[in-house]
Design a protein around this motif. Structure first.
Motif, mmCIF file in Angstrom:
data_model
loop_
_atom_site.group_PDB
_atom_site.id
_atom_site.type_symbol
_atom_site.label_atom_id
_atom_site.label_comp_id
_atom_site.label_asym_id
_atom_site.label_seq_id
_atom_site.Cartn_x
_atom_site.Cartn_y
_atom_site.Cartn_z
ATOM 1 N N ARG A 152 20.505 -35.378 36.484
ATOM 2 C CA ARG A 152 21.711 -35.470 35.667
ATOM 3 C C ARG A 152 21.380 -35.752 34.207
ATOM 4 O O ARG A 152 20.755 -36.741 33.865
ATOM 5 C CB ARG A 152 22.539 -36.619 36.232
ATOM 6 N N HIS B 268 23.230 -36.954 28.548
ATOM 7 C CA HIS B 268 24.260 -36.716 27.540
ATOM 8 C C HIS B 268 25.638 -36.709 28.182
ATOM 9 O O HIS B 268 26.368 -37.680 28.098
ATOM 10 C CB HIS B 268 23.986 -35.400 26.793
ATOM 11 N N LEU B 269 25.975 -35.640 28.885
ATOM 12 C CA LEU B 269 27.296 -35.584 29.511
ATOM 13 C C LEU B 269 27.235 -35.129 30.963
ATOM 14 O O LEU B 269 28.210 -34.593 31.488
ATOM 15 C CB LEU B 269 28.229 -34.673 28.704
ATOM 16 N N GLY B 270 26.090 -35.305 31.606
ATOM 17 C CA GLY B 270 26.065 -35.165 33.054
ATOM 18 C C GLY B 270 25.780 -33.796 33.631
ATOM 19 O O GLY B 270 25.940 -33.603 34.831
ATOM 20 N N CYS B 271 25.392 -32.812 32.826
ATOM 21 C CA CYS B 271 25.090 -31.511 33.417
ATOM 22 C C CYS B 271 23.803 -31.566 34.240
ATOM 23 O O CYS B 271 23.011 -32.497 34.119
ATOM 24 C CB CYS B 271 24.943 -30.460 32.310
ATOM 25 N N ASP C 275 31.727 -42.794 30.533
ATOM 26 C CA ASP C 275 30.497 -43.535 30.733
ATOM 27 C C ASP C 275 30.055 -44.275 29.483
ATOM 28 O O ASP C 275 29.354 -45.268 29.554
ATOM 29 C CB ASP C 275 29.383 -42.557 31.132
ATOM 30 N N TYR C 276 30.468 -43.773 28.323
ATOM 31 C CA TYR C 276 29.998 -44.347 27.064
ATOM 32 C C TYR C 276 30.777 -45.586 26.648
ATOM 33 O O TYR C 276 30.417 -46.247 25.694
ATOM 34 C CB TYR C 276 30.067 -43.301 25.946
ATOM 35 N N SER D 121 31.969 -38.049 32.117
ATOM 36 C CA SER D 121 30.791 -38.631 31.453
ATOM 37 C C SER D 121 31.156 -39.219 30.100
ATOM 38 O O SER D 121 30.470 -40.109 29.605
ATOM 39 C CB SER D 121 29.705 -37.574 31.266
ATOM 40 N N LEU D 122 32.231 -38.734 29.497
ATOM 41 C CA LEU D 122 32.690 -39.320 28.235
ATOM 42 C C LEU D 122 33.025 -40.800 28.444
ATOM 43 O O LEU D 122 32.736 -41.641 27.615
ATOM 44 C CB LEU D 122 33.926 -38.586 27.711
ATOM 45 N N VAL E 42 31.664 -33.290 32.765
ATOM 46 C CA VAL E 42 31.532 -33.591 31.339
ATOM 47 C C VAL E 42 32.628 -34.569 30.898
ATOM 48 O O VAL E 42 32.365 -35.529 30.166
ATOM 49 C CB VAL E 42 31.587 -32.281 30.525
ATOM 50 N N GLN F 205 35.136 -33.662 22.483
ATOM 51 C CA GLN F 205 33.781 -33.173 22.700
ATOM 52 C C GLN F 205 33.153 -32.803 21.356
ATOM 53 O O GLN F 205 31.972 -33.029 21.125
ATOM 54 C CB GLN F 205 33.792 -31.961 23.643
ATOM 55 N N HIS G 144 24.372 -28.640 26.234
ATOM 56 C CA HIS G 144 24.379 -28.847 24.788
ATOM 57 C C HIS G 144 22.970 -28.892 24.231
ATOM 58 O O HIS G 144 22.719 -29.452 23.171
ATOM 59 C CB HIS G 144 25.143 -30.119 24.427
#
Ligand code: HEM
Ligand code: FES
Lengths: 160, 459
Positions: free
Chosen positions: A85, A88-91, B185-186, B182-183, B179, B310, A107
């Protein structure tokens, strides 16, 4: 005269108020616990036994699809279980054998074989799973425990 | 044979009795007083006052946006309930349900399309409704809290969209939700436990689908229903603000709700229903291949209404892009009606002539400015590289944020120096930020290609 005093009514109001707050807290706690994630044994989130360590040559990266990690054996023979994973954003980050790097399609973050960041936007190296080598010389990876690192460090690398 | 002295009172036919039992009381009497009394006795019309301000009926004041939101909510509820009968919320079966909707089920596509487009339209209309309220100062006391409820509903509408996004379980759904979550998560401290709770595990999986399904079909709709009821009740009690021209007194003239308001609403709803059905008959909701957790598409984009965030995240340190900047924005948005002191311009579009000029100017400035920022950031600006001695949350967080805030303050002071009223200057800042956010969203949706590089369709 009694308006300054703490009356029986005030007392009861406070007690009932406190009881109401307590009830709300209890019910929220029960609700949250009820909804908390369940353990998933066997699949991702469980423990993987990958067999004898000498089955993996130095300098190799082996994807373990069901465990969502890569078993990395560095040139010096040390082992790492690198979580797929992207930080950054989980890809899902694929390994590119041509350049020997992990390159995220989403990204464009790039990581070394050890998972260290070569190219942002990823804020930290790829996470690891706890890896150990048992008495029989087999590699055991526990995917329920992920290790976040700010820097790659030799202490994470397990040697046979 | 019987010897009744008087015949029994004749009972109406069964059908008539059923029809009459639905309507409490007889049909509308022809006179105003009778009509008002009828309204008081009617459940359906209980959500409206019996008389409404005549100028407020003008279409170009509300544009019927609030009413359209109710219509959309109703369409979503009906099509959503239908979809429940076809859809199975498990990773193995969800995508199959989508295929079945497309191939086996009568009108399956139409119902799915209606649900999809109404849901997306609701986000747009929610924002437009907010804007119309803002630019006419519709949040004037005593309506401040209705504004707060409005923001809450907007958040719930977005949450409903986002949870629904996962349900088709195709590549688009899987990675947009990965995605998007996951935002979260920060967020410092609570981010990780929150994401875990939402996902029901470390990654998007079967538990996530169950959670999102429950949120999407039960919790969020119930929340929206509860707040909408409150919102509408407040609109009825506080009455809607009255539109007027500059330097014009507030007109007091009123007309009865039935038929003046009701007939407008009915026609409006019917026209929109026709538009939506036509659109949904021809334009299919997207569906990609089945979700594959091992393979992220390139580029992986969040849902369109998150593209602005994003995009922010590409330019700022995550804590700033995902938390501090949106958080500050949201807080200010909620507080707007409480900060606004200048209420003698209520009901005037953009407050004044000068306000209109400034709004146009600020919008253009926001578009150009934020586009310029994106451009510079892509090809020249590299704060973390220039300030390597600072951690990136300073060099790529505090530094650009402070610069932007200073610029905004400068603009504000400049406007005041040119004799703008406080409310006009605030409105200008709001407009500038709005235009920036729209621009970022636009860039994210249309100008980001592989690896999130800036690309132009014409190059
Ligand atoms: C599910 C979402 C919503 C529904 C169904 C809804 C419904 C309505 C309706 C029917 C009205 C009457 C006037 C009109 O149509 O413009 C209204 C007015 C109002 N709405 Fe909403 N609304 C929603 C969301 C929002 C949002 C996002 C905001 C802003 C944050 C908001 C703030 C207000 C305020 C302050 C008024 C009074 C305006 C005035 O008196 O001029 N509402 N709403
Ligand atoms: S998710 Fe990997 S670079 Fe953004």
């Amino acid at each position: 005269m009694s308006n300054r005093k703490f009356s029986r009514k005030d007392f009861l109001n406070i007690v009932w108020g406190a009881a109401g707050t307590l009830a709300a807290a209890e019910l929220s706690f029960i609700g949250l616990r009820f909804l908390s994630p369940r353990a998933t044994d066997g699949e991702f989130g469980g423990v993987f036994n990958l067999g004898p360590y000498d089955g993996f040559p130095p300098g190799s990266v082996t994807p373990v699809e069901t465990g969502r990690f890569y078993l990395v054996r560095l040139e010096d023979g040390g082992f790492l279980a690198v979580y797929r994973r992207c930080t950054h954003l989980g890809c899902a980050v694929p390994f590119d054998p041509a350049v020997g790097q992990f390159i995220c399609p989403c990204h464009g973050s790039e990581f070394t074989m050890e998972g260290d960041v070569l190219n942002a936007p990823a804020p930290r190296p790829l996470d690891l799973f706890q890896l150990s080598i048992n008495e029989a010389g087999e590699i055991v990876v526990d995917t329920s425990i992920s290790i976040e690192r700010d820097q790659p460090s030799p202490e994470h690398i397990v040697s046979a | 044979m019987s010897d009744h002295p008087t015949p029994p009172a004749e009972k109406p036919a069964l059908l008539t009795r059923i029809r009459q039992s639905i309507q409490r009381g007889p049909l509308p009497p022809p006179d105003d007083r009778g009509r008002m009394k009828m309204v008081m006795n009617s459940l359906v019309l209980h959500i409206h006052p019996s008389k409404v301000s005549k100028p407020a009926l003008k279409f170009t004041y509300t544009f019927g946006l609030g009413g359209l939101l109710i219509l959309l909510a109703a369409i979503l509820a009906i099509t959503g309930v239908l979809l429940i009968f076809v859809y199975t919320p498990s990773p193995d079966a969800a995508y199959e349900s989508m295929i079945a909707l497309q191939t086996e089920i009568y009108f399956g596509n139409l119902i799915r399309n209606l649900h999809h487009w109404s849901g997306n339209l609701m986000v747009v209309v929610g924002v437009l409704h907010l804007l119309r309220v803002f630019y006419t100062a519709g949040f004037a006391p005593p309506r401040e809290f209705n504004w707060v409820m409005g923001i809450t509903m907007l958040l719930l509408i977005i949450a409903a969209n986002f949870t629904g996004y996962l349900l088709p379980w195709d590549q688009l759904a899987y990675w947009a939700v990965t995605v998007g979550t996951s935002l979260l998560d920060y967020i410092p401290v609570i981010g990780e436990p929150l994401t875990r709770l939402l996902l029901g595990g470390p990654e998007v999986g079967a538990a996530t689908l169950t959670n999102f399904y429950g949120l999407h079909i039960a919790l969020i709709p119930l929340g929206i229903f509860a707040i909408v009821s409150f919102h509408i009740w407040r609109v009825r009690k506080d009455t809607i603000t009255v539109p007027r021209k500059i330097n014009q007194e507030v007109a007091k003239e009123k007309v009865t709700t039935v038929p003046h308001l009701i007939s407008i609403e009915f026609v409006f709803a019917l026209v929109w229903l026709a538009l939506l059905i036509t659109w949904s008959a021809f334009v299919n909701a997207p569906l990609e291949e089945a979700a594959n957790p091992a393979h992220s598409p390139n580029p992986a984009k969040a849902a369109w209404y998150f593209m602005g965030f994003q995009e922010l995240l590409l330019h700022f340190h995550p804590v700033f892009g995902a938390i501090i900047i949106p958080g500050l924005g949201l807080l200010t948005l909620i507080l707007l009606p409480y900060l606004d002191q200048d209420m003698d311009t209520v009901g005037i579009w953009f407050r004044s002539i000068w306000g209109r000029v400034l709004t146009g100017l600020s919008f253009a400035l926001g578009v150009v400015g934020s586009f310029g920022f994106v451009w510079l950031n892509e090809y020249w600006l590299d704060l973390p590289g220039w300030l390597p001695f600072w951690p990136s949350f300073i060099s790529n967080g505090w530094v650009p944020l402070a610069a932007i805030l200073l610029l905004l303050m400068g603009y504000y002071e400049l406007l005041k120096a040119f004799g703008s009223k406080t409310c006009e200057a605030r409105q200008a800042i709001f407009t500038l930020l709005l235009a920036s956010f729209i621009t970022l969203t636009f860039v994210g949706i249309f100008l980001r290609g592989e690896g999130m590089a800036l690309i132009f369709p014409w190059s």
